[in-house]
Write an enzyme that holds these catalytic residues in place. Structure first.
Site, short mmCIF file in Angstrom:
data_model
loop_
_atom_site.label_atom_id
_atom_site.label_comp_id
_atom_site.label_asym_id
_atom_site.label_seq_id
_atom_site.Cartn_x
_atom_site.Cartn_y
_atom_site.Cartn_z
N GLU A 175 68.83 -66.16 64.33
CA GLU A 175 68.88 -67.61 64.04
C GLU A 175 70.07 -67.70 63.12
OE1 GLU A 175 64.74 -67.71 61.87
OE2 GLU A 175 64.75 -69.55 63.27
N GLU A 187 60.59 -64.01 63.69
CA GLU A 187 61.24 -63.47 62.62
C GLU A 187 60.10 -63.08 61.43
OE1 GLU A 187 64.27 -63.22 61.75
OE2 GLU A 187 65.53 -64.80 62.64
N CYS A 234 60.92 -62.04 52.93
CA CYS A 234 61.02 -60.92 53.77
C CYS A 234 62.30 -59.95 53.59
CB CYS A 234 61.06 -61.75 55.22
SG CYS A 234 62.37 -62.87 55.18
N ASN A 289 56.42 -68.88 52.52
CA ASN A 289 57.21 -68.34 51.65
C ASN A 289 58.54 -69.15 51.34
OD1 ASN A 289 58.01 -67.26 53.88
ND2 ASN A 289 59.00 -65.36 53.00
P1 NAD Z 1 51.42 -65.54 58.72
O1 NAD Z 1 51.72 -64.64 59.79
O2 NAD Z 1 49.92 -65.47 58.51
O3 NAD Z 1 51.58 -67.08 59.00
C1 NAD Z 1 52.75 -67.71 59.42
C2 NAD Z 1 52.55 -68.99 60.20
O4 NAD Z 1 51.81 -68.53 61.39
C3 NAD Z 1 51.72 -69.80 59.57
O5 NAD Z 1 52.31 -71.26 59.79
C4 NAD Z 1 50.38 -69.55 60.08
O6 NAD Z 1 49.49 -70.74 60.05
C5 NAD Z 1 50.68 -69.48 61.51
N1 NAD Z 1 49.92 -68.79 62.25
C6 NAD Z 1 48.92 -67.81 61.81
N2 NAD Z 1 48.12 -67.42 62.95
C7 NAD Z 1 48.41 -68.07 63.93
C8 NAD Z 1 48.07 -67.94 65.46
N3 NAD Z 1 47.05 -67.07 65.71
N4 NAD Z 1 48.99 -68.70 66.27
C9 NAD Z 1 49.88 -69.45 65.76
N5 NAD Z 1 50.30 -69.61 64.69
C10 NAD Z 1 49.75 -68.97 63.59
O7 NAD Z 1 52.53 -65.43 57.51
P2 NAD Z 1 52.55 -65.73 56.07
O8 NAD Z 1 51.67 -65.12 55.25
O9 NAD Z 1 52.58 -67.28 56.29
O10 NAD Z 1 53.94 -65.28 55.70
C11 NAD Z 1 54.53 -64.02 55.16
C12 NAD Z 1 55.08 -63.44 56.13
O11 NAD Z 1 56.13 -63.86 56.85
C13 NAD Z 1 55.57 -61.93 55.61
O12 NAD Z 1 55.00 -60.79 56.62
C14 NAD Z 1 57.22 -62.33 55.74
O13 NAD Z 1 57.95 -61.21 55.86
C15 NAD Z 1 57.06 -62.98 56.81
N6 NAD Z 1 58.57 -63.83 56.87
C16 NAD Z 1 59.60 -63.30 57.72
C17 NAD Z 1 60.88 -63.98 57.67
C18 NAD Z 1 61.98 -63.51 58.44
O14 NAD Z 1 62.98 -64.39 58.68
N7 NAD Z 1 62.15 -62.53 59.04
C19 NAD Z 1 60.97 -64.75 56.72
C20 NAD Z 1 60.00 -65.48 55.73
C21 NAD Z 1 58.70 -64.81 55.96
#
Ligand code: NAD
Length: 455
Positions: A432, A228, A262, A130
């Protein structure tokens, strides 16, 4: 294996990117480990200079990085320029750190006691789709400044700007094994960051579900972790607020980046006595959001990231759901979903409970301050939120009462690179950005030096 990168506004393939295998990820981690002694030995002033040069390389490339993000992620051009500029600014900010990585001298009898802020080792940064640029920078900039080497995995859907940032680091003179970008699958490359013993810390931004697994995996090696995760943030509007401003800005507090944020304020809570008036003011504001070609300077909201995500967001707005009003969205190719305002029937509706991660917002009424806090905190998440009121005392009381890491009063701004950012409850672990981010990338070592000879 290769991954096709698709423009979400056109559904056209814009690039094909090779996916890193588990064996290649391991080899990269080992190279990063071998690069550590030389990188941490770089004199503080020289490491600072390299990071400033990296920042300048990013600055010269802002337009190119922004165009890549528009094509890869469907971000509006204005947002994408800001995101590239954020990477530059974060690099500049943490470029000041190597020369200020102070330890402490603590008075003790019989000698001198000093502490050192030691780098952790290889840091693995896992980034979601995102905000591909800023979230990468929030991890790699302080990690590198503290003397760690970094392996970074962008999300499968959005690798292009991360790859470019890796090239810019190299152009700036940062060694190729000091900062490596490894596009690939989470379950392959990301999982190696969790499992490989030479990775000493994982910085993960993504969904709460995957984050839980990462934390459990890291526990096996007592590996450091920053998480995060998701959010379901409240925008609390009291009757005494500047309702015109609250209503005019509410769409941008939730629909920015098509709600794939997020920090999206996706639950608007309005004091009952102002509810009808607020909704009346909100409608033209929502209809006025300019949705369309993200490359156009006028556009305020682009498409969703993928067909799969469009299906997921759409599933929240079925025939059972009462839609108050909607904005517009283009017809034709692209993963479009209009800004949508929902009036939930119960506090347990999926639209109220789940992080939809799209341009869908609920509006609910509350009676008084206590009721507002109860509703705002009725979630497993705790990332951000807004409070609209003209009463300073109330603003502070409510800000202290909301269980979230990042709050804004009469504003929807959550992120400044020089202030701390992170979540409470299931929105994350650790902080962070800000002046203390280096603590998350260093370990304190305590050394006592005897000054009295043995008798
Ligand atoms: P996701 O959890 O599907 O993936 C995030 C990352 O993790 C990707 O690079 C993915 O390839 C990797 N990943 C997936 N499975 C993994 C595993 N088993 N081991 C290691 N890495 C793995 O999330 P998304 O759909 O890409 O992003 C959206 C989510 O991120 C939303 O829930 C959003 O709220 C959250 N987000 C949080 C923040 C924050 O700062 N709190 C900021 C941005 C996004």
């Amino acid at each position: 294996m290769n991954t096709e990168v698709v423009n979400p506004a056109t559904e056209q393939v814009v690039a094909t990117v090779p996916s890193t295998s588990a064996a290649d990820a391991d080899a990269a981690i080992e190279r990063a480990h071998r690069a550590l002694p030389a990188w941490r030995a770089v004199a503080p002033g020289d490491r600072a200079r390299l990071l400033r040069r990296f920042a300048e390389a990013v600055d010269s490339d802002v337009d190119n990085l922004a165009s890549l993000e528009v094509a890869n992620s469907g971000h509006t051009i204005g947002n994408a320029r800001w995101e590239a500029g954020n990477v530059r600014d974060v690099l500049h900010y943490y470029a000041a750190a190597p020369e200020r990585l102070f330890g402490r001298q603590i008075p003790v009898p019989g000698g001198v006691n000093v502490t050192f802020a030691e780098p952790l080792g290889v840091v693995g940064v896992i980034v979601p789709w995102n905000f591909p640029m800023p979230i990468a920078g929030w991890g790699f900039a302080p990690a590198l400044a503290a003397g760690n080497t970094v392996v970074l995995k962008p999300a499968e859907l959005t690798p292009l700007t991360a790859i470019r940032l890796g090239e810019l680091a190299r152009e700036a003179g940062i060694g190729e094994d000091v900062f490596q970008v490894l596009p690939g699958r989470g379950s392959v490359v990301g999982q190696r960051f969790v499992d490989h013993p030479l990775v000493r810390k994982v910085v993960f931004t993504g969904s709460t579900e995957v984050g839980r697994g990462i934390m459990a995996g890291c526990a096996a090696q007592v590996k450091r972790v920053t998480l995060e995760l998701g959010g379901k943030n409240a925008n609390i509007v009291f009757a005494d607020a500047d309702l015109e401003r609250a209503a005019a800005t509410a769409p941008y507090g939730v629909f920015d980046n098509a709600g794939q944020d997020c920090c999206a304020r996706s639950r608007i809570l309005v004091q009952r006595s102002a509810f009808d008036r607020f909704l009346g003011l909100l409608e033209p504001a929502v209809r006025g959001v300019v949705v369309g070609d993200p490359a156009s300077e006028r556009t305020e909201m682009g498409p969703l990231i993928s067909a799969g995500h469009l299906a997921s967001v759409s599933s929240y707005v079925d025939d059972e759901v009462e839609v108050a009003f909607r904005g517009s969205a283009p017809e034709g190719p692209g993963y479009w979903f209009p800004p949508t305002v929902v009036l939930p029937r119960t506090p347990t509706d999926r639209t109220v409970v789940d992080e939809v991660f799209g341009p869908v917002v609920t509006v609910q009424a509350f009676d008084d301050e206590a009721d507002a806090l109860r509703m705002a905190n009725d979630t497993d998440y705790g990332l951000s939120g807004s409070i609209w009121t003209r009463d300073v005392g109330r603003a502070l009381r409510v800000a202290r009462g909301v269980e979230a890491g990042n709050l804004s009063v009469n504003s929807h701004s959550s992120v400044r690179y020089w202030t701390p950012f992170g979540g409470m409850k299931q929105s994350g672990l650790g902080r962070e950005l800000g002046p203390d981010a280096l603590d998350a990338f260093t370990e304190t070592k305590n050394v006592f030096i005897a000054t009295e000879g043995e008798s």
